[in-house]
Design a protein around this motif. Structure first.
Motif, PDB file in Angstrom:
ATOM      1  N   ALA A 108      10.823  -5.868  10.273  1.00  0.00           N
ATOM      2  CA  ALA A 108       9.392  -5.978  10.573  1.00  0.00           C
ATOM      3  C   ALA A 108       9.088  -7.368  11.116  1.00  0.00           C
ATOM      4  O   ALA A 108       9.794  -8.342  10.816  1.00  0.00           O
ATOM      5  N   LYS A 109       8.022  -7.448  11.915  1.00  0.00           N
ATOM      6  CA  LYS A 109       7.659  -8.739  12.513  1.00  0.00           C
ATOM      7  C   LYS A 109       7.116  -9.712  11.474  1.00  0.00           C
ATOM      8  O   LYS A 109       7.220 -10.926  11.630  1.00  0.00           O
ATOM      9  N   SER A 110       6.490  -9.185  10.423  1.00  0.00           N
ATOM     10  CA  SER A 110       5.967 -10.045   9.357  1.00  0.00           C
ATOM     11  C   SER A 110       6.268  -9.399   8.013  1.00  0.00           C
ATOM     12  O   SER A 110       6.502  -8.193   7.924  1.00  0.00           O
ATOM     13  N   ASN A 111       6.256 -10.203   6.969  1.00  0.00           N
ATOM     14  CA  ASN A 111       6.582  -9.696   5.637  1.00  0.00           C
ATOM     15  C   ASN A 111       5.543  -8.699   5.143  1.00  0.00           C
ATOM     16  O   ASN A 111       4.355  -8.805   5.444  1.00  0.00           O
ATOM     17  N   ILE A 112       6.009  -7.733   4.367  1.00  0.00           N
ATOM     18  CA  ILE A 112       5.150  -6.732   3.748  1.00  0.00           C
ATOM     19  C   ILE A 112       4.767  -7.246   2.361  1.00  0.00           C
ATOM     20  O   ILE A 112       5.643  -7.576   1.556  1.00  0.00           O
ATOM     21  N   ARG A 113       3.489  -7.307   2.072  1.00  0.00           N
ATOM     22  CA  ARG A 113       3.043  -7.890   0.799  1.00  0.00           C
ATOM     23  C   ARG A 113       3.166  -6.906  -0.361  1.00  0.00           C
ATOM     24  O   ARG A 113       3.530  -7.269  -1.464  1.00  0.00           O
ATOM     25  N   TYR A 114       2.796  -5.645  -0.100  1.00  0.00           N
ATOM     26  CA  TYR A 114       2.763  -4.668  -1.191  1.00  0.00           C
ATOM     27  C   TYR A 114       3.477  -3.376  -0.792  1.00  0.00           C
ATOM     28  O   TYR A 114       3.361  -2.928   0.341  1.00  0.00           O
ATOM     29  N   PHE A 115       4.192  -2.787  -1.741  1.00  0.00           N
ATOM     30  CA  PHE A 115       4.637  -1.408  -1.575  1.00  0.00           C
ATOM     31  C   PHE A 115       3.476  -0.463  -1.866  1.00  0.00           C
ATOM     32  O   PHE A 115       3.299   0.551  -1.207  1.00  0.00           O
ATOM     33  N   ILE A 116       2.705  -0.822  -2.873  1.00  0.00           N
ATOM     34  CA  ILE A 116       1.497  -0.072  -3.224  1.00  0.00           C
ATOM     35  C   ILE A 116       0.377  -1.079  -3.431  1.00  0.00           C
ATOM     36  O   ILE A 116       0.413  -1.884  -4.366  1.00  0.00           O
ATOM     37  N   GLY A 117      -0.613  -1.045  -2.528  1.00  0.00           N
ATOM     38  CA  GLY A 117      -1.724  -1.974  -2.613  1.00  0.00           C
ATOM     39  C   GLY A 117      -2.865  -1.428  -3.456  1.00  0.00           C
ATOM     40  O   GLY A 117      -2.768  -0.371  -4.075  1.00  0.00           O
ATOM     41  N   VAL A 118      -3.962  -2.152  -3.448  1.00  0.00           N
ATOM     42  CA  VAL A 118      -5.105  -1.813  -4.299  1.00  0.00           C
ATOM     43  C   VAL A 118      -5.678  -0.442  -3.949  1.00  0.00           C
ATOM     44  O   VAL A 118      -5.952   0.378  -4.834  1.00  0.00           O
ATOM     45  N   SER A 119      -5.869  -0.167  -2.662  1.00  0.00           N
ATOM     46  CA  SER A 119      -6.478   1.103  -2.251  1.00  0.00           C
ATOM     47  C   SER A 119      -5.633   2.295  -2.676  1.00  0.00           C
ATOM     48  O   SER A 119      -6.146   3.293  -3.190  1.00  0.00           O
ATOM     49  N   ARG A 120      -4.304   2.195  -2.469  1.00  0.00           N
ATOM     50  CA  ARG A 120      -3.443   3.316  -2.858  1.00  0.00           C
ATOM     51  C   ARG A 120      -3.354   3.424  -4.373  1.00  0.00           C
ATOM     52  O   ARG A 120      -3.271   4.520  -4.927  1.00  0.00           O
ATOM     53  N   ALA A 121      -3.379   2.286  -5.068  1.00  0.00           N
ATOM     54  CA  ALA A 121      -3.393   2.311  -6.542  1.00  0.00           C
ATOM     55  C   ALA A 121      -4.639   3.038  -7.044  1.00  0.00           C
ATOM     56  O   ALA A 121      -4.572   3.833  -7.989  1.00  0.00           O
ATOM     57  N   ASP A 122      -5.776   2.779  -6.408  1.00  0.00           N
ATOM     58  CA  ASP A 122      -7.011   3.488  -6.778  1.00  0.00           C
ATOM     59  C   ASP A 122      -6.883   4.988  -6.537  1.00  0.00           C
ATOM     60  O   ASP A 122      -7.343   5.805  -7.338  1.00  0.00           O
ATOM     61  N   GLU A 123      -6.269   5.363  -5.410  1.00  0.00           N
ATOM     62  CA  GLU A 123      -6.074   6.787  -5.118  1.00  0.00           C
ATOM     63  C   GLU A 123      -5.220   7.450  -6.205  1.00  0.00           C
ATOM     64  O   GLU A 123      -5.486   8.586  -6.610  1.00  0.00           O
ATOM     65  N   ILE A 124      -4.199   6.736  -6.667  1.00  0.00           N
ATOM     66  CA  ILE A 124      -3.335   7.283  -7.727  1.00  0.00           C
ATOM     67  C   ILE A 124      -4.118   7.432  -9.025  1.00  0.00           C
ATOM     68  O   ILE A 124      -4.009   8.445  -9.727  1.00  0.00           O
ATOM     69  N   LEU A 125      -4.931   6.449  -9.343  1.00  0.00           N
ATOM     70  CA  LEU A 125      -5.742   6.526 -10.566  1.00  0.00           C
ATOM     71  C   LEU A 125      -6.706   7.704 -10.517  1.00  0.00           C
ATOM     72  O   LEU A 125      -6.826   8.477 -11.474  1.00  0.00           O
ATOM     73  N   ILE A 126      -7.411   7.840  -9.394  1.00  0.00           N
ATOM     74  CA  ILE A 126      -8.444   8.866  -9.262  1.00  0.00           C
ATOM     75  C   ILE A 126      -7.847  10.269  -9.225  1.00  0.00           C
ATOM     76  O   ILE A 126      -8.333  11.184  -9.887  1.00  0.00           O
ATOM     77  N   ASN A 127      -6.787  10.430  -8.439  1.00  0.00           N
ATOM     78  CA  ASN A 127      -6.255  11.766  -8.178  1.00  0.00           C
ATOM     79  C   ASN A 127      -5.177  12.223  -9.160  1.00  0.00           C
ATOM     80  O   ASN A 127      -4.913  13.419  -9.256  1.00  0.00           O
ATOM     81  N   VAL A 128      -4.575  11.272  -9.871  1.00  0.00           N
ATOM     82  CA  VAL A 128      -3.468  11.635 -10.757  1.00  0.00           C
ATOM     83  C   VAL A 128      -3.690  11.162 -12.192  1.00  0.00           C
ATOM     84  O   VAL A 128      -3.724  11.975 -13.126  1.00  0.00           O
ATOM     85  N   ILE A 129      -3.831   9.862 -12.386  1.00  0.00           N
ATOM     86  CA  ILE A 129      -3.821   9.297 -13.743  1.00  0.00           C
ATOM     87  C   ILE A 129      -4.984   9.805 -14.592  1.00  0.00           C
ATOM     88  O   ILE A 129      -4.777  10.280 -15.722  1.00  0.00           O
ATOM     89  N   LEU A 130      -6.196   9.736 -14.082  1.00  0.00           N
ATOM     90  CA  LEU A 130      -7.339  10.166 -14.890  1.00  0.00           C
ATOM     91  C   LEU A 130      -7.301  11.674 -15.180  1.00  0.00           C
ATOM     92  O   LEU A 130      -7.476  12.080 -16.337  1.00  0.00           O
TER      93      LEU A 130
END
Length: 492
Positions: A389-411
């Protein structure tokens, strides 16, 4: 499955099929083009737009595929440059090419000439296509057929209906989880391995009454959580493939390979090799990364105990995905969560947090932190194998996707869990968390629905966001206006 083509795409494809050009074609680098056969149109979900074309470029005749994009930059934006399906493209056709770029490159590294259609078609066609593009941009803002009438309803009325739909969507997620949990129990009883052996749930099983004693095996819950988190990581295009991968590399196999200090590396090797995403190792190439060699070497050790299905790279979709959502990145993030589920007691940790943390906002932040995964290792600077990649990747799973997991799966998962084991107070607390959740990210569809409902002020609150999605997907898009509570109020 057919593509849902936009009008301007249909017009571009039509121009290419009919060869409706004002002047002779030339590549952007100046070579003459003669189209002997424009090819066969591809209406499937993925792959180049035309196959088996025969085109003379300069003095050579080529046989292969043709890809047509609205803009030159779409070649990379849609991931064609890292998708094996596009390795046979012989000509890249685009409507606009602002900087007159001459070539694109396939994943195999081959240089493909580009032409800009706007240089060869009539002004009338150009104006027509531009008009359609602009109209479609406007139309996307008004997804609801009643948007011109809904302004007559009060915000209170709309909020009430949308919140009810948001709750309905949550209950559907709980029901889906429960149905899958019963399937897992049934598979375990009959010693069925999925997905190699297909089975049908018998009528006797459908009528069976389950109780909490049926689901005391922690492996059932671990597998359930694992599957649905992987599905959520798959975004819209790869969710089915991600869930099937979690079903193939299941809890029993993970525990078989996870009894050594190398367990995380073995799990990583299993997932990437079984997914079919690891390119064939060229032993003569000294530039092959240590990471890739380790994946292949570890797979040679553990594949002897694997008897499930394997996948192919063509099972995965890269088209029109942001690189952050490419399957390898999502699998890399998923591996960290697998480790948490199976070896770091993620389920008991979440139960403890829900039980002990009383301030809902604190609970949400605490749960969110469990699913934000920072990048590391090879995938910190790669979106796919062998292409840095041209620049480093900061997150494998960022805040938005973490929220999606919480809403759609965890809760929904823990709502089901607490209901199953007779803890109604904790189940209510989970529902209160869902009702109080404000998510960090949003998407274009939700924005457009909110615009149509005149409810942009509520776009971040999850119960309304989920309600809007339920409204659109189960009523508006299916023309069920008179079954919709909003529709009933408006049209009556």
């Amino acid at each position: 499955m057919q593509k849902n083509f936009k009008l301007y795409e249909k017009q571009l494809y039509g121009i290419w099929e009919k060869q409706s050009f004002e002047t002779s074609l030339k590549t952007n680098s100046g070579e003459n083009i003669a189209v002997i056969d424009s090819g066969i149109f591809n209406d499937s979900l993925s792959g180049p737009d035309f196959s088996h074309a025969r085109i003379r470029i300069g003095n050579l005749t080529f046989v292969g595929d043709v890809e047509i994009d609205r803009d030159y930059n779409d070649w990379k934006a849609h991931g064609h440059n890292i998708d094996n399906k596009y390795n046979k493209v012989i000509l890249h056709v685009c409507f606009t090419n602002k900087f007159n770029q001459h070539y694109v490159y396939t994943k195999s590294g081959r240089k493909v000439p580009t032409i800009g259609l706007s240089n060869f078609i009539s002004k009338a066609d150009i104006d027509s296509i531009n008009k359609i593009i602009n109209e479609e941009k406007q139309d996307n803002k008004y997804l609801l057929k009643c948007s011109n009438l809904i302004v007559n309803l009060s915000t209170y009325e709309k909020k009430k209906v949308i919140a009810t739909l948001g709750l309905k969507r949550f209950q559907k997620k709980c029901s889906n989880l429960f149905e899958r949990l019963k399937e897992l129990k049934y598979q375990n009883e009959l010693k069925i391995k999925e997905p190699d052996i297909r089975f049908e749930l018998t009528e006797e099983f459908q009528k069976r009454k389950f109780n909490n004693n049926d689901f005391e095996d922690k492996k059932l819950w671990q597998q359930l959580l694992y599957e649905f988190i992987f599905e959520a990581l798959g975004y819209s295009k790869n969710k089915s493939a991600m869930m099937k991968l979690a079903q193939a590399v299941d809890v029993n196999f993970i525990y078989k390979i996870g009894n050594s200090s190398e367990k995380i590396h073995y799990i990583e090797s299993a997932l990437f090799n079984i997914s079919g995403l690891v390119p064939k190792l060229d032993t003569k190439n000294n530039d092959v990364s240590k990471y890739k060699k380790r994946l292949v070497e570890n797979w040679e050790i553990i594949k002897k105990i694997y008897d499930g299905r394997t996948f192919d790279e063509t099972d995965w979709h890269f088209f029109k995905l942001r690189p952050q959502n490419f399957p390898p990145i999502r699998i890399a993030g998923g591996i960290k969560i697998i480790n948490s589920i199976f070896y770091e007691d993620l389920i008991p940790i979440i139960i403890k947090k829900i039980t002990e943390i009383n301030k809902i906002n604190v609970l949400i932040n605490s749960l969110r932190s469990l699913f934000i995964v920072h990048s590391e290792g090879y995938w910190k600077n790669h979106y796919v194998f062998d292409n840095k990649a041209k620049s480093n990747i900061r997150y494998f799973i960022g805040v938005s996707r973490a929220d999606e997991i919480l809403i759609n799966v965890i809760l929904p998962f823990f709502s089901l869990y607490f209901d199953m084991f007779g803890k109604p107070d904790l189940s209510k607390k989970v529902l209160l968390t869902y009702n109080s959740f404000y998510q960090r990210g949003d998407n274009k569809l939700v924005q457009d629905i909110a615009d149509s409902l005149y409810m942009k002020a509520f776009i971040r609150k999850t119960i309304y966001t989920q309600g809007m999605l339920e409204l659109f997907r189960n009523y508006c898009s299916k023309n069920k206006c008179l079954e919709c509570e909003l529709g009933k109020k408006i049209f009556n």
